[in-house]
Design a protein around this motif. Structure first.
Motif, PDB file in Angstrom:
ATOM      1  N   TRP A  47       0.816  -1.351   0.131  1.00 27.18           N
ATOM      2  CA  TRP A  47       0.138   0.157   0.105  1.00 27.18           C
ATOM      3  C   TRP A  47       0.830   1.227   0.063  1.00 27.18           C
ATOM      4  CZ3 TRP A  47      -0.321   3.729   3.692  1.00 27.18           C
ATOM      5  CH2 TRP A  47       0.453   3.361   4.971  1.00 27.18           C
ATOM      6  N   PRO A  48       2.039   1.448   0.885  1.00 29.07           N
ATOM      7  CA  PRO A  48       2.803   2.666   0.682  1.00 29.07           C
ATOM      8  C   PRO A  48       3.442   2.671  -0.733  1.00 29.07           C
ATOM      9  CG  PRO A  48       3.461   1.535   2.491  1.00 29.07           C
ATOM     10  CD  PRO A  48       2.558   0.467   1.759  1.00 29.07           C
ATOM     11  N   GLN A  49       3.628   1.940  -1.189  1.00 25.44           N
ATOM     12  CA  GLN A  49       4.069   1.898  -2.977  1.00 25.44           C
ATOM     13  C   GLN A  49       2.829   2.343  -3.702  1.00 25.44           C
ATOM     14  OE1 GLN A  49       4.655  -0.695  -1.056  1.00 25.44           O
ATOM     15  NE2 GLN A  49       6.997  -0.174  -0.368  1.00 25.44           N
ATOM     16  N   GLY A  50       1.774   1.776  -3.522  1.00 29.27           N
ATOM     17  CA  GLY A  50       0.548   1.939  -4.411  1.00 29.27           C
ATOM     18  C   GLY A  50       0.044   3.463  -4.166  1.00 29.27           C
ATOM     19  N   VAL A  51       0.103   3.854  -2.938  1.00 26.98           N
ATOM     20  CA  VAL A  51      -0.280   5.249  -2.769  1.00 26.98           C
ATOM     21  C   VAL A  51       0.837   6.332  -3.546  1.00 26.98           C
ATOM     22  CG1 VAL A  51      -0.797   7.126  -1.102  1.00 26.98           C
ATOM     23  CG2 VAL A  51      -1.278   4.870  -0.675  1.00 26.98           C
ATOM     24  N   GLY A  52       1.940   5.867  -3.179  1.00 25.58           N
ATOM     25  CA  GLY A  52       3.100   6.552  -4.227  1.00 25.58           C
ATOM     26  C   GLY A  52       2.870   6.766  -5.435  1.00 25.58           C
ATOM     27  N   LEU A  53       2.486   5.454  -6.238  1.00 23.46           N
ATOM     28  CA  LEU A  53       2.221   5.480  -7.559  1.00 23.46           C
ATOM     29  C   LEU A  53       1.295   6.413  -8.009  1.00 23.46           C
ATOM     30  CD1 LEU A  53       3.086   1.599  -7.893  1.00 23.46           C
ATOM     31  CD2 LEU A  53       4.226   3.441  -9.137  1.00 23.46           C
TER      32      LEU A  53
END
Length: 360
Positions: A47-53
């Motif tokens: 999820w942190p990477q997903g929000v970053g993307l």
């Protein structure tokens, strides 16, 4: 207000800072299947990477789909697909949101099957609570009977975005249903703010925490939903009223320096950058769209100045609280450590992308 050159320079630093994030051994959180959890570095599917993307894809749209960000985004997803995707849960759904927008704009065949298969899993396999809410199960924990603010950002926005782009109205309607169900159990009728979570196993809101970043997810979601999909008028008006009610409660809680605390109404909790960035984004966007007034615009500008001051020379955003589980007392939230993360980068990007639109 910041000028365009200053904003663009800060955005470029944020992109570099996001790509530089690396897991340093400080947080060891193994998943239920025994694989290591990675909630910090750039390339993990979480999820942190997903929000970053999502922040990156919004910047990509704002910059006219420039070639460098196209390569960053498509390269990230191609590497992830080559490795193989993890099991579906609330948090591993988060990277699908940016992918749905990338596919909407490019119609790359290799992404369509992935999106379609993941949407099917969410609709058919995601555990549900009473009232049909999506249970907040994550990679390292099952949360039976629990509804969290985070689910709307991690799952509902994906359903709305992909449903609209693919012409699948049932996905958009499911996204709206999730907003309505979560609002029923998480919106605090006394204040207009939102609680972090609700459990049907005892029917309570845990610590009754009016958690900063959780409320920022809501502020951003309630605006972005309308960008991503066509929403039926009655539901849309109700959700806009929820936004206005929340913002009326938010603005008095802003600190003198422009920040909001990790517990919005608790003066003993620390100022937190990712929540402040999420609020800056939502308040500026809501004012630009005419949904919020000038008081929201001024609060958003003040928050943006605070966020700018938290971006280091290396582009890494400081003052970001680490991933936050459900707290059973308020001290739990006060004790969450500070850690640079992809969502900290992303929420700052979203705020600055919105500032670009205002500068124009």
């Amino acid at each position: 207000m910041l000028d365009r050159t200053t904003i663009e320079n800060a955005l470029s630093r944020l992109v570099a800072g996001f790509e530089s994030l690396r897991l340093d051994g400080k947080f060891d959180e193994p998943n239920l299947d025994g694989t290591p959890g990675d909630y910090v570095s750039f390339d993990a599917w979480e999820w942190p990477q997903g929000v970053g993307l999502y922040g990156l894809v919004q910047l990509w749209l704002a910059r006219g789909r420039d070639a460098a960000l196209t390569q960053t985004l498509t390269g990230w997803y191609d590497r992830a697909l080559a490795r193989g995707l993890p099991p579906m849960n609330v948090n591993t759904t988060a990277p699908m949101l940016a992918l749905s927008i990338l596919w909407r704009e490019t119609r790359e065949d290799r992404f369509e099957k992935v999106l379609n298969d993941w949407a099917r899993k969410v609709m058919e396999e995601a555990p549900r609570t009473p009232f049909g809410g999506i249970q907040h199960d994550v990679s390292d924990r099952l949360n039976k009977g629990e509804l969290w603010d985070d689910t709307l950002f991690m799952v509902a926005l994906f359903l709305a975005s992909y449903g609209q782009a693919a012409g699948r109205r049932e996905l958009v309607e499911e996204a709206v249903r999730q907003f309505l169900v979560h609002a029923n159990f998480l919106a605090d009728r006394e204040t207009g703010l939102w609680f972090h979570g609700w459990t049907f196993e005892g029917r309570h809101n845990f610590a009754r925490a009016r958690w900063g970043r959780g409320n920022a997810w809501i502020t951003a979601c309630l605006l972005d939903l309308f960008d991503l999909a066509d929403i039926a008028p009655d539901a849309a008006e109700f959700l806009r009223d929820l936004l206005r009610d929340q913002v009326a409660a938010l603005i008095p809680q802003q600190m003198e320096d422009g920040a909001w605390r990790t517990l919005l109404d608790d003066p003993t909790s620390y100022p937190e950058t990712s929540a402040t960035a999420g609020f800056a984004y939502g308040l500026l966007k809501g004012a630009r769209l005419g949904l919020l007034g000038d008081d929201a615009r001024q609060a958003g500008r003040k928050a943006l100045d605070y966020v700018m001051g938290q971006i280091g020379p290396d582009g890494v955003v400081g003052g970001v609280s680490y991933g936050t589980r459900m707290g059973h007392d308020l001290q739990f939230y006060r004790d969450i450590p500070i850690q640079p993360t992809g969502y900290g980068q992303s929420l700052a990007m979203l705020a600055l992308v919105e500032a670009l639109k205002e500068a124009e």
